[in-house]
Design a protein around this motif. Structure first.
Motif, PDB file in Angstrom:
ATOM      1  N   TYR A  93       0.843  -1.193   0.000  1.00  0.00           N
ATOM      2  CA  TYR A  93       0.000   0.000   0.000  1.00  0.00           C
ATOM      3  C   TYR A  93       0.875   1.238   0.000  1.00  0.00           C
ATOM      4  O   TYR A  93       2.077   1.189   0.284  1.00  0.00           O
ATOM      5  N   THR A  94       0.264   2.359  -0.310  1.00  0.00           N
ATOM      6  CA  THR A  94       0.936   3.649  -0.237  1.00  0.00           C
ATOM      7  C   THR A  94      -0.070   4.685   0.252  1.00  0.00           C
ATOM      8  O   THR A  94      -1.282   4.460   0.159  1.00  0.00           O
ATOM      9  N   ILE A  95       0.429   5.783   0.791  1.00  0.00           N
ATOM     10  CA  ILE A  95      -0.440   6.874   1.245  1.00  0.00           C
ATOM     11  C   ILE A  95      -0.402   7.967   0.185  1.00  0.00           C
ATOM     12  O   ILE A  95       0.674   8.481  -0.149  1.00  0.00           O
ATOM     13  N   VAL A  96      -1.555   8.292  -0.370  1.00  0.00           N
ATOM     14  CA  VAL A  96      -1.652   9.300  -1.426  1.00  0.00           C
ATOM     15  C   VAL A  96      -2.749  10.297  -1.057  1.00  0.00           C
ATOM     16  O   VAL A  96      -3.443  10.139  -0.058  1.00  0.00           O
ATOM     17  N   SER A  97      -2.890  11.316  -1.876  1.00  0.00           N
ATOM     18  CA  SER A  97      -3.930  12.324  -1.652  1.00  0.00           C
ATOM     19  C   SER A  97      -4.726  12.525  -2.934  1.00  0.00           C
ATOM     20  O   SER A  97      -4.155  12.529  -4.031  1.00  0.00           O
ATOM     21  N   SER A  98      -6.049  12.648  -2.784  1.00  0.00           N
ATOM     22  CA  SER A  98      -6.901  12.904  -3.949  1.00  0.00           C
ATOM     23  C   SER A  98      -8.179  13.592  -3.501  1.00  0.00           C
ATOM     24  O   SER A  98      -8.636  13.417  -2.366  1.00  0.00           O
ATOM     25  N   GLU A  99      -8.744  14.395  -4.396  1.00  0.00           N
ATOM     26  CA  GLU A  99     -10.025  15.053  -4.099  1.00  0.00           C
ATOM     27  C   GLU A  99     -11.146  14.034  -3.969  1.00  0.00           C
ATOM     28  O   GLU A  99     -12.044  14.176  -3.142  1.00  0.00           O
ATOM     29  N   GLU A 100     -11.073  12.997  -4.800  1.00  0.00           N
ATOM     30  CA  GLU A 100     -12.119  11.968  -4.813  1.00  0.00           C
ATOM     31  C   GLU A 100     -12.280  11.324  -3.434  1.00  0.00           C
ATOM     32  O   GLU A 100     -13.387  11.033  -2.985  1.00  0.00           O
ATOM     33  N   GLU A 101     -11.147  11.112  -2.743  1.00  0.00           N
ATOM     34  CA  GLU A 101     -11.176  10.477  -1.423  1.00  0.00           C
ATOM     35  C   GLU A 101     -11.040  11.495  -0.295  1.00  0.00           C
ATOM     36  O   GLU A 101     -10.727  11.148   0.841  1.00  0.00           O
ATOM     37  N   HIS A 102     -11.228  12.777  -0.617  1.00  0.00           N
ATOM     38  CA  HIS A 102     -11.239  13.859   0.383  1.00  0.00           C
ATOM     39  C   HIS A 102      -9.908  13.957   1.149  1.00  0.00           C
ATOM     40  O   HIS A 102      -9.895  14.083   2.374  1.00  0.00           O
ATOM     41  N   GLU A 145      -5.821  14.386   9.924  1.00  0.00           N
ATOM     42  CA  GLU A 145      -6.992  15.255   9.836  1.00  0.00           C
ATOM     43  C   GLU A 145      -7.655  15.395  11.209  1.00  0.00           C
ATOM     44  O   GLU A 145      -7.818  14.419  11.937  1.00  0.00           O
ATOM     45  N   GLY A 146      -8.048  16.620  11.558  1.00  0.00           N
ATOM     46  CA  GLY A 146      -8.677  16.859  12.843  1.00  0.00           C
ATOM     47  C   GLY A 146     -10.150  17.196  12.786  1.00  0.00           C
ATOM     48  O   GLY A 146     -10.835  17.183  13.816  1.00  0.00           O
ATOM     49  N   ASN A 147     -10.677  17.509  11.588  1.00  0.00           N
ATOM     50  CA  ASN A 147     -12.100  17.851  11.435  1.00  0.00           C
ATOM     51  C   ASN A 147     -12.560  18.899  12.455  1.00  0.00           C
ATOM     52  O   ASN A 147     -13.667  18.829  13.003  1.00  0.00           O
ATOM     53  N   LEU A 148     -11.695  19.888  12.692  1.00  0.00           N
ATOM     54  CA  LEU A 148     -11.989  20.860  13.740  1.00  0.00           C
ATOM     55  C   LEU A 148     -13.226  21.708  13.457  1.00  0.00           C
ATOM     56  O   LEU A 148     -13.991  22.030  14.365  1.00  0.00           O
ATOM     57  N   GLU A 149     -13.415  22.084  12.204  1.00  0.00           N
ATOM     58  CA  GLU A 149     -14.568  22.925  11.871  1.00  0.00           C
ATOM     59  C   GLU A 149     -15.868  22.254  12.264  1.00  0.00           C
ATOM     60  O   GLU A 149     -16.750  22.870  12.888  1.00  0.00           O
ATOM     61  N   GLU A 150     -15.983  20.979  11.924  1.00  0.00           N
ATOM     62  CA  GLU A 150     -17.191  20.224  12.281  1.00  0.00           C
ATOM     63  C   GLU A 150     -17.251  19.992  13.781  1.00  0.00           C
ATOM     64  O   GLU A 150     -18.305  20.132  14.417  1.00  0.00           O
ATOM     65  N   LEU A 151     -16.122  19.637  14.366  1.00  0.00           N
ATOM     66  CA  LEU A 151     -16.082  19.322  15.789  1.00  0.00           C
ATOM     67  C   LEU A 151     -16.485  20.520  16.648  1.00  0.00           C
ATOM     68  O   LEU A 151     -17.210  20.373  17.639  1.00  0.00           O
ATOM     69  N   LYS A 152     -16.038  21.714  16.259  1.00  0.00           N
ATOM     70  CA  LYS A 152     -16.351  22.907  17.045  1.00  0.00           C
ATOM     71  C   LYS A 152     -17.826  23.288  16.981  1.00  0.00           C
ATOM     72  O   LYS A 152     -18.303  24.062  17.809  1.00  0.00           O
ATOM     73  N   SER A 153     -18.536  22.731  16.003  1.00  0.00           N
ATOM     74  CA  SER A 153     -19.970  23.028  15.895  1.00  0.00           C
ATOM     75  C   SER A 153     -20.823  22.055  16.708  1.00  0.00           C
ATOM     76  O   SER A 153     -22.037  22.214  16.796  1.00  0.00           O
ATOM     77  N   ARG A 154     -20.168  21.064  17.312  1.00  0.00           N
ATOM     78  CA  ARG A 154     -20.893  20.031  18.046  1.00  0.00           C
ATOM     79  C   ARG A 154     -21.017  20.403  19.526  1.00  0.00           C
ATOM     80  O   ARG A 154     -20.132  21.062  20.092  1.00  0.00           O
ATOM     81  N   PRO A 155     -22.079  19.966  20.211  1.00  0.00           N
ATOM     82  CA  PRO A 155     -22.249  20.250  21.644  1.00  0.00           C
ATOM     83  C   PRO A 155     -21.085  19.748  22.502  1.00  0.00           C
ATOM     84  O   PRO A 155     -20.779  20.333  23.538  1.00  0.00           O
ATOM     85  N   ILE A 156     -20.420  18.679  22.047  1.00  0.00           N
ATOM     86  CA  ILE A 156     -19.328  18.098  22.828  1.00  0.00           C
ATOM     87  C   ILE A 156     -18.142  19.045  22.979  1.00  0.00           C
ATOM     88  O   ILE A 156     -17.338  18.920  23.902  1.00  0.00           O
TER      89      ILE A 156
END
Length: 534
Positions: A60-69, A179-190
């Protein structure tokens, strides 16, 4: 437009690059069988290069693509079912951030009696556990801060990651690249809870060069990328790289195991073609689409739009489907929009509509009854199964789980022991096993643990039925046919279960399977001899 000559020259150059030996540049080379990313002209060059190539020889390899976000894992060659993709220890293991289970931070055991570490004030079960390596990262950071505040164990896992900055800087940088998904996380009650109980307390330690932005990023990374790890009765978070780079899919192509040292091994559960994403199901295979969406958003802070989620019938598994209410129709009732519980549903056969509110009421009642259900009370399980079988598709995820409870209990629980079961009970168990496997073959296919367990149950029940039938008919040929069928199921179950860690519950079952295989093979031979002599 390029001329045909220049196109041919470019093709030749590309072909030479792909097929030339990595060591000597000989043009008659073949790709490495392990990873496919380098080529060799023969074994001599491969041996010379192995010391240099060993660390990078992986499928396997680690790559980046828009399709896989963004970043994700892809295969570098065709991978067969059962092949090991990777095996790795966690970069960090620690308590959950939200409402963590009280535990010793040296051995991670959930003991009733805990004491305070004399250096940092956090919980340990003994002075010897206070000195264990697992506890040193957070202990040193807190001790150096000189704080006298009472700190909760929710800060421990972020502190252990921060401690890697000195002890394992490469791992620290790798974690911070996730990835930290901070934008989404900060919108959550948690987020309010995390700010008060994790972020602010860590910030108050005034750790050099650790800003609030870094702490927030670490919190987001932990919540987005962690796998659940079980300590001694304590649920923990573990950060594993590169497994964290596996994207989600509701029908994954890999399976993971964890041993008692928290080593994670990733296996291909089905064929993975070259240059395709390696995907893991971070949810539960038998959950309905709407339940999976809710759980993914709550636990991983994203939603899924895979083929299964976008298909109202869930790839034909009908895990979310209802029964049509028309007495003369057997068609499934499907959602008009599988990603919304506010849209009405419709029978795919007679086109009768069902209001979304009616569907929600059925599911609320189902959830209410199953929430208090004792899975070891088979009479109660059967009552709930019969009640909701009138409303839900036979393959509905909750009904399928209820069938699993029955399969597991029949032959084991008091009142349903093997000696107490009649032939009709065994035949019912066989039918239930086949129904569950029909669903798992779609949503959890290949060498999945769920299929392995069901195949083992099916094989053992078939053997019992073959013996009962033989007692009545004395027909060895029919008995042999049943036993050979059971053998095929046991062989596949063995292939699935043998990768489980030996000291795990499923690893112990794998040992049982091995003995069962030997016993069944010997039994089949004796019946074959009996058939030949008849």
């Amino acid at each position: 437009c390029q001329s045909s000559e220049s196109q041919y020259a470019q093709f030749k150059a590309t072909l030479w690059i792909i097929m030339s030996c990595t060591v000597c540049s000989e043009t008659t080379a073949t790709p490495c069988g392990g990873c496919g990313t380098v080529s060799y002209c023969g074994k001599d060059c491969q041996r010379k290069h192995w010391k240099q190539h060993k660390a990078n020889c992986k499928p396997y390899t680690i790559v980046s693509s828009e399709e896989e976000h963004g970043r994700h894992m892809r295969s570098t060659r065709d991978i067969k079912p059962g092949e090991t993709l990777m095996s790795t220890l966690p970069a960090c293991v620690g308590p959950r951030l939200h409402q963590p289970t009280p535990c010793c931070l040296g051995c991670h055991s959930a003991k009733a009696k805990l004491i305070k570490c004399t250096k940092c004030g956090l919980s340990v079960c003994s002075s010897s556990c206070a000195k264990k390596p697992a506890h040193q990262g957070e202990c040193q950071l807190i001790a150096e801060s000189g704080t006298e505040d009472i700190l909760g164990i929710g800060i421990v896992t972020p502190l252990r990651i921060i401690a890697l900055r000195e002890s394992a800087p490469n791992e620290y940088e790798t974690i911070l690249s996730m990835e930290g998904n901070l934008e989404e996380l900060k919108s959550r009650p948690i987020w309010n809870y995390l700010e008060e109980n994790v972020i602010t307390p860590v910030l108050s330690l005034n750790i050099k060069n650790i800003s609030i932005e870094i702490i927030e990023q670490i919190v987001g990374i932990i919540l987005t990328n962690s796998f659940e790890v079980v300590g001694a009765g304590c649920l923990l978070f573990g950060l594993f790289f590169p497994p964290a780079m596996m994207n989600h899919h509701c029908v994954g192509n890999v399976r993971i195991t964890l041993d008692d040292s928290n080593r994670m091994t990733v296996y291909a559960s089905r064929q993975i073609k070259k240059n395709t994403p390696v995907k893991f199901n971070y949810g539960r295979a038998l959950d309905t689409t709407w339940t999976r969406q809710i759980n993914l958003m709550e636990n991983k802070f994203f939603t899924c739009a895979c083929e299964r989620c976008l298909d109202p019938s869930e790839l034909g598994s009908h895990i979310s489907s209802l029964k049509c209410y028309q007495s003369d129709c057997i068609g499934p009732v499907l959602p008009s929009d599988p990603l919304s519980m506010k849209q009405d549903w419709k029978c795919s056969s007679c086109k009768t509509g069902v209001k979304a509110e009616d569907v929600r009421n059925i599911l609320k009642e189902l959830q209410k009854e199953t929430a208090v259900l004792n899975s070891n009370n088979l009479k109660e399980v059967m009552q709930v199964l019969n009640k909701f079988s009138q409303l839900l598709h036979p393959n509905h995820g909750v009904l399928t789980e209820l069938k699993q409870f029955l399969i597991s209990g029949l032959g084991r629980l008091p009142g349903y022991a093997i000696v107490e079961m009649k032939e009709s009970d065994h035949l019912q168990k066989i039918s239930l096993c086949r129904q569950v496997l029909e669903v798992l073959d779609i949503v959890d296919p290949g060498l999945s643990l769920g299929r392995g367990l069901m195949l083992f149950e099916l094989h053992s029940t078939l053997v019992m039925v073959s013996n009962m039938e033989f007692e009545k008919t004395q027909n060895a040929s029919i008995m042999l046919s049943r036993l050979l069928e059971a053998e095929t199921y046991l062989k596949e179950a063995s292939k699935i279960l043998t990768v489980e860690p030996p000291n795990s519950p499923y690893g112990q079952l794998a040992s049982t399977v091995k003995h069962s295989m030997a016993d069944l093979t010997e039994y089949i031979h004796s019946v074959q001899n009996q058939t030949m002599s008849a």
